[in-house]
Motif scaffolding. Structure first.
Motif: not given
Length: 255
Positions: A112-122, A142-159
């Protein structure tokens, strides 16, 4: 690190991969430069945990940028069936800590509270079970104030809005689903509203949704590769139309 320095370092790191991997990695340089720039812009030298990053350049690039990095993955995707240990030697040599685990089933295993940022992309779009419990653990890790970043493909993109009415728009190939004993393709691609739903459930603050368009950069047709950066600049202001969407949010400060 500035973007040019990140690109240069990623290209240097790519030379340590087997020759058959290098062309694919070259197409990933811009995407991973963006990802690393996002993280370093939030926490220049913090502790980062990346979920589902596999043997790609992101985690080792973060380590090269001065971050303390833990890579968590089960390494069971088809691309990791051979030479995984050799590929991960690049990461270990860069100081990345490797944790082999199925995070949806077994959790993160982070204090608990050990990470400044946690990410998961694709990665989330490949998970066969709900990430609700996992994302609650992300908030705790995450530490208090830490960031979560989540990146994914968009199921309704323009293409997809253009091609689906024309009868083209499958998430995964038939062979990936039918011919393999374990399906590792896209299970459920989200949209912008889904990302906001996740942010509310995690009680994140300072929430932002960002859109980018990466898929065409590695296209076989040179015209598509040339046009993708132009289209990307036009669509960035409308994440709902972009091929790739990102959620950025913070764990609330403890009171």
């Amino acid at each position: 690190m500035q973007a040019d320095a990140i690109r240069q370092e990623l290209r240097r790191l790519a030379t340590h991969y087997p020759p058959e991997w290098r062309a694919a990695l070259e197409h990933e340089v811009e995407r991973q430069t963006f990802h690393i720039g996002l993280v370093s812009g939030l926490v220049p030298a913090g502790a980062v945990a990346d979920i589902g990053g596999g043997t790609g350049l992101f985690s080792v690039g973060c380590a090269a940028a001065g971050m303390s990095v833990t890579l968590i993955d089960d390494f069971a995707d088809p691309g990791n069936e051979t030479r995984t240990d050799e590929l991960l030697d690049v990461h270990r040599g860069g100081g990345v800590k490797i944790e082999v685990r199925d995070v949806v089933r077994d959790g993160l295993g982070l204090a608990p509270g050990s990470m400044d940022v946690i990410t998961t992309f694709d990665s989330m779009e490949h998970w066969h079970s709900s990430p609700k419990r996992l994302f609650a653990e992300v908030t705790t890790a995450l530490r208090p104030g830490g960031w979560f970043l989540l990146g994914v493909p968009n199921c309704v993109n323009l293409r997809k809005r253009v091609t689906v009415p024309l009868g083209r728009g499958k998430w995964s190939s038939m062979a990936d689903w039918y011919e393999r004993p374990h399906f590792r393709g896209h299970v459920r691609e989200p949209d912008v509203d889904d990302l906001r739903y996740i942010a509310r459930d995690m009680k994140l603050t300072s929430v932002r949704i960002i859109g980018r368009n990466w898929l065409g950069r590695g296209h076989a047709h040179p015209l598509v590769r040339a046009l993708t950066p132009v289209v990307d600049r036009v669509l960035r202001s409308r994440p709902t139309l972009c091929s790739d969407i990102y959620l950025l949010g913070r764990r609330p400060l403890d009171h």
